[in-house]
Motif scaffolding. Structure first.
Motif, PDB file in Angstrom:
ATOM      1  N   THR A  48       0.834  -1.204   0.000  1.00 16.70           N
ATOM      2  CA  THR A  48       0.000   0.000   0.000  1.00 16.70           C
ATOM      3  C   THR A  48       0.865   1.248   0.000  1.00 16.70           C
ATOM      4  OG1 THR A  48      -1.769  -1.125   1.210  1.00 16.70           O
ATOM      5  CG2 THR A  48      -1.787   1.271   1.270  1.00 16.70           C
ATOM      6  N   LEU A  49       0.510   2.220  -0.834  1.00 15.52           N
ATOM      7  CA  LEU A  49       1.229   3.484  -0.902  1.00 15.52           C
ATOM      8  C   LEU A  49       0.784   4.368   0.258  1.00 15.52           C
ATOM      9  CD1 LEU A  49       3.118   5.368  -2.541  1.00 15.52           C
ATOM     10  CD2 LEU A  49       1.056   6.245  -3.635  1.00 15.52           C
ATOM     11  N   LEU A  50       1.741   4.813   1.075  1.00 17.91           N
ATOM     12  CA  LEU A  50       1.445   5.705   2.194  1.00 17.91           C
ATOM     13  C   LEU A  50       2.124   7.042   1.960  1.00 17.91           C
ATOM     14  CD1 LEU A  50       1.800   3.408   5.335  1.00 17.91           C
ATOM     15  CD2 LEU A  50      -0.238   3.964   4.024  1.00 17.91           C
ATOM     16  N   TRP A  51       1.407   8.109   2.250  1.00 22.42           N
ATOM     17  CA  TRP A  51       1.906   9.480   2.138  1.00 22.42           C
ATOM     18  C   TRP A  51       2.290   9.912   3.546  1.00 22.42           C
ATOM     19  CZ3 TRP A  51       1.691  11.781  -2.778  1.00 22.42           C
ATOM     20  CH2 TRP A  51       1.014  11.046  -3.744  1.00 22.42           C
ATOM     21  N   LEU A  52       3.549  10.265   3.755  1.00 22.71           N
ATOM     22  CA  LEU A  52       4.049  10.602   5.081  1.00 22.71           C
ATOM     23  C   LEU A  52       4.082  12.114   5.257  1.00 22.71           C
ATOM     24  CD1 LEU A  52       6.983   8.058   5.116  1.00 22.71           C
ATOM     25  CD2 LEU A  52       4.711   7.773   6.053  1.00 22.71           C
ATOM     26  N   ALA A  53       3.276  12.594   6.173  1.00 20.10           N
ATOM     27  CA  ALA A  53       3.227  14.029   6.446  1.00 20.10           C
ATOM     28  C   ALA A  53       4.439  14.435   7.278  1.00 20.10           C
ATOM     29  CB  ALA A  53       1.939  14.362   7.199  1.00 20.10           C
ATOM     30  N   PRO A  54       4.886  15.684   7.155  1.00 18.10           N
ATOM     31  CA  PRO A  54       5.974  16.150   8.025  1.00 18.10           C
ATOM     32  C   PRO A  54       5.555  16.031   9.486  1.00 18.10           C
ATOM     33  CG  PRO A  54       5.568  17.725   6.271  1.00 18.10           C
ATOM     34  CD  PRO A  54       4.456  16.717   6.219  1.00 18.10           C
ATOM     35  N   ALA A  55       6.512  15.749  10.360  1.00 16.63           N
ATOM     36  CA  ALA A  55       6.212  15.548  11.782  1.00 16.63           C
ATOM     37  C   ALA A  55       5.684  16.836  12.393  1.00 16.63           C
ATOM     38  CB  ALA A  55       7.460  15.082  12.517  1.00 16.63           C
ATOM     39  N   ARG A  56       4.476  16.773  12.974  1.00 13.64           N
ATOM     40  CA  ARG A  56       3.892  17.914  13.677  1.00 13.64           C
ATOM     41  C   ARG A  56       4.062  17.764  15.178  1.00 13.64           C
ATOM     42  NH1 ARG A  56      -1.614  17.213  10.795  1.00 13.64           N
ATOM     43  NH2 ARG A  56      -0.884  17.400   8.674  1.00 13.64           N
ATOM     44  N   TRP A  57       4.207  16.537  15.621  1.00 14.53           N
ATOM     45  CA  TRP A  57       4.413  16.233  17.034  1.00 14.53           C
ATOM     46  C   TRP A  57       5.377  15.066  17.109  1.00 14.53           C
ATOM     47  CZ3 TRP A  57       0.294  14.534  14.231  1.00 14.53           C
ATOM     48  CH2 TRP A  57       0.061  13.173  14.226  1.00 14.53           C
ATOM     49  N   ASP A  58       5.910  14.809  18.272  1.00 13.42           N
ATOM     50  CA  ASP A  58       6.875  13.731  18.436  1.00 13.42           C
ATOM     51  C   ASP A  58       6.132  12.435  18.705  1.00 13.42           C
ATOM     52  OD1 ASP A  58       9.106  12.223  18.773  1.00 13.42           O
ATOM     53  OD2 ASP A  58       9.559  12.965  20.782  1.00 13.42           O
ATOM     54  N   ALA A  59       5.969  11.634  17.666  1.00 13.00           N
ATOM     55  CA  ALA A  59       5.309  10.341  17.808  1.00 13.00           C
ATOM     56  C   ALA A  59       6.322   9.256  18.147  1.00 13.00           C
ATOM     57  CB  ALA A  59       4.586   9.991  16.508  1.00 13.00           C
ATOM     58  N   GLY A  60       7.550   9.643  18.392  1.00 13.85           N
ATOM     59  CA  GLY A  60       8.616   8.682  18.633  1.00 13.85           C
ATOM     60  C   GLY A  60       9.495   8.643  17.405  1.00 13.85           C
ATOM     61  N   SER A  61      10.756   8.341  17.587  1.00 15.97           N
ATOM     62  CA  SER A  61      11.701   8.428  16.483  1.00 15.97           C
ATOM     63  C   SER A  61      11.451   7.400  15.392  1.00 15.97           C
ATOM     64  CB  SER A  61      13.120   8.283  17.013  1.00 15.97           C
ATOM     65  OG  SER A  61      13.237   7.057  17.697  1.00 15.97           O
ATOM     66  N   CYS A  62      10.776   6.317  15.705  1.00 11.06           N
ATOM     67  CA  CYS A  62      10.534   5.309  14.672  1.00 11.06           C
ATOM     68  C   CYS A  62       9.084   5.297  14.205  1.00 11.06           C
ATOM     69  CB  CYS A  62      10.942   3.930  15.182  1.00 11.06           C
ATOM     70  SG  CYS A  62       9.945   3.342  16.550  1.00 11.06           S
ATOM     71  N   ARG A  63       8.313   6.307  14.560  1.00 13.03           N
ATOM     72  CA  ARG A  63       6.910   6.376  14.163  1.00 13.03           C
ATOM     73  C   ARG A  63       6.649   7.646  13.366  1.00 13.03           C
ATOM     74  NH1 ARG A  63       4.002   2.789  15.667  1.00 13.03           N
ATOM     75  NH2 ARG A  63       3.854   1.526  17.466  1.00 13.03           N
ATOM     76  N   ARG A  64       5.730   7.563  12.384  1.00 14.46           N
ATOM     77  CA  ARG A  64       5.388   8.699  11.537  1.00 14.46           C
ATOM     78  C   ARG A  64       3.889   8.736  11.284  1.00 14.46           C
ATOM     79  NH1 ARG A  64       9.661  12.262  10.846  1.00 14.46           N
ATOM     80  NH2 ARG A  64       9.019  13.231   8.954  1.00 14.46           N
ATOM     81  N   HIS A  65       3.370   9.942  11.126  1.00 11.22           N
ATOM     82  CA  HIS A  65       1.980  10.141  10.730  1.00 11.22           C
ATOM     83  C   HIS A  65       1.888   9.836   9.235  1.00 11.22           C
ATOM     84  CE1 HIS A  65      -1.185  13.014   9.213  1.00 11.22           C
ATOM     85  NE2 HIS A  65      -1.862  12.193   9.972  1.00 11.22           N
ATOM     86  N   ALA A  66       0.942   8.972   8.833  1.00 12.19           N
ATOM     87  CA  ALA A  66       0.823   8.571   7.435  1.00 12.19           C
ATOM     88  C   ALA A  66      -0.635   8.596   6.991  1.00 12.19           C
ATOM     89  CB  ALA A  66       1.393   7.164   7.240  1.00 12.19           C
ATOM     90  N   VAL A  67      -0.820   8.790   5.699  1.00 15.06           N
ATOM     91  CA  VAL A  67      -2.146   8.790   5.079  1.00 15.06           C
ATOM     92  C   VAL A  67      -2.118   7.738   3.983  1.00 15.06           C
ATOM     93  CG1 VAL A  67      -3.760  10.129   3.672  1.00 15.06           C
ATOM     94  CG2 VAL A  67      -2.579  11.215   5.586  1.00 15.06           C
ATOM     95  N   GLY A  68      -3.132   6.875   3.967  1.00 14.40           N
ATOM     96  CA  GLY A  68      -3.210   5.844   2.935  1.00 14.40           C
ATOM     97  C   GLY A  68      -4.609   5.273   2.854  1.00 14.40           C
ATOM     98  N   ARG A  69      -4.794   4.348   1.949  1.00 15.72           N
ATOM     99  CA  ARG A  69      -6.104   3.699   1.785  1.00 15.72           C
ATOM    100  C   ARG A  69      -6.133   2.449   2.659  1.00 15.72           C
ATOM    101  NH1 ARG A  69      -8.795   6.472  -2.155  1.00 15.72           N
ATOM    102  NH2 ARG A  69      -7.481   7.558  -3.654  1.00 15.72           N
ATOM    103  N   HIS A  70      -7.115   2.398   3.552  1.00 15.17           N
ATOM    104  CA  HIS A  70      -7.236   1.350   4.570  1.00 15.17           C
ATOM    105  C   HIS A  70      -7.473  -0.020   3.947  1.00 15.17           C
ATOM    106  CE1 HIS A  70      -8.778  -0.697   8.182  1.00 15.17           C
ATOM    107  NE2 HIS A  70      -8.039   0.187   8.834  1.00 15.17           N
ATOM    108  N   ARG A  71      -7.014  -1.037   4.663  1.00 16.82           N
ATOM    109  CA  ARG A  71      -7.179  -2.429   4.241  1.00 16.82           C
ATOM    110  C   ARG A  71      -8.651  -2.783   4.011  1.00 16.82           C
ATOM    111  NH1 ARG A  71      -4.332  -7.487   5.120  1.00 16.82           N
ATOM    112  NH2 ARG A  71      -2.525  -6.435   5.974  1.00 16.82           N
ATOM    113  N   GLY A  72      -9.547  -2.272   4.841  1.00 17.15           N
ATOM    114  CA  GLY A  72     -10.969  -2.625   4.746  1.00 17.15           C
ATOM    115  C   GLY A  72     -11.768  -1.752   3.792  1.00 17.15           C
ATOM    116  N   ASN A  73     -11.327  -0.527   3.509  1.00 14.12           N
ATOM    117  CA  ASN A  73     -12.056   0.381   2.629  1.00 14.12           C
ATOM    118  C   ASN A  73     -11.036   1.109   1.764  1.00 14.12           C
ATOM    119  OD1 ASN A  73     -13.584   2.304   1.370  1.00 14.12           O
ATOM    120  ND2 ASN A  73     -14.433   3.185   3.228  1.00 14.12           N
TER     121      ASN A  73
END
Length: 194
Positions: A48-73
């Motif tokens: 699945t193609l995920l679009w990674l937004a620039p970090a707005r908050w610290d979600a942890g160094s190995c975590r990122r906010h991403a936008v993509g099409r969900h497995r179910g929809n």
């Protein structure tokens, strides 16, 4: 002969901004010590193609906010926080969809400016991050920690022992998702005397 492609400084028609993208890895590890291998993640199929937004908050160094099409929809975009270790093939891609802009903006989206990214990537910044995450180094996992060490990776193939914070770690196993190290040395093989 003339060059028909766009120059670096030209902007393609309809481009709303640049974004760092990646694909969900074919195999992801879960469970205690990462021994459970699954295809994709709970929310996204493998590839699945995920679009990674620039970090707005610290979600942890190995975590990122991403936008993509969900497995179910697969028709709508969803926002999730994903582990960078579950992604592969990082690159920069242009954003052309208003629906994608709305998802990338999240709560900061301004309905009066539906085609404006609130916190856009620069192409150079996104490419720099993609290049650093695409290096062919293996993530380092330490026994008892569910995620890869945020600052350290090892070459491929990984060394049998490494020193980390004054402690000797021993290679326990090496698989498709990285090198797993343990604090306990490997067992010594007993060879009977003839």
């Amino acid at each position: 002969m003339t060059d028909t492609g766009p120059a670096e400084h030209e902007t393609p028609d309809g481009l709303l901004g640049w974004c760092l993208v990646a694909n969900v890895a074919r195999e992801t590890s879960r469970g205690e010590g990462g021994l459970e291998i699954q295809h994709g993640t709970k929310h996204f199929r493998a590839g699945t193609l995920l679009w990674l937004a620039p970090a707005r908050w610290d979600a942890g160094s190995c975590r990122r906010h991403a936008v993509g099409r969900h497995r179910g929809n697969s028709r709508r975009y969803v926002n999730m926080v994903v582990c960078v270790g579950d992604l592969e093939n990082f690159r920069v891609k242009g954003v052309y969809s208003e629906a994608l802009v709305r998802s990338l903006n999240g709560y900061d989206h301004d309905p009066a400016a539906p085609r404006t990214l609130q916190d856009p990537w620069t192409r150079e910044r996104a490419q720099s991050l993609a290049d650093s995450w695409n290096r062919h180094r293996e993530p380092l996992f330490i026994e008892g920690r569910p995620y890869a060490h945020p600052r350290i990776s090892v070459p491929n193939p990984p060394p049998a022992e490494i020193q980390l914070d004054g402690e000797t770690l021993h290679l326990a196993r090496y698989g498709t998702r990285g090198a797993h190290y343990s604090r306990t040395p490997p067992p010594v093989e007993w060879i009977p005397e003839p």
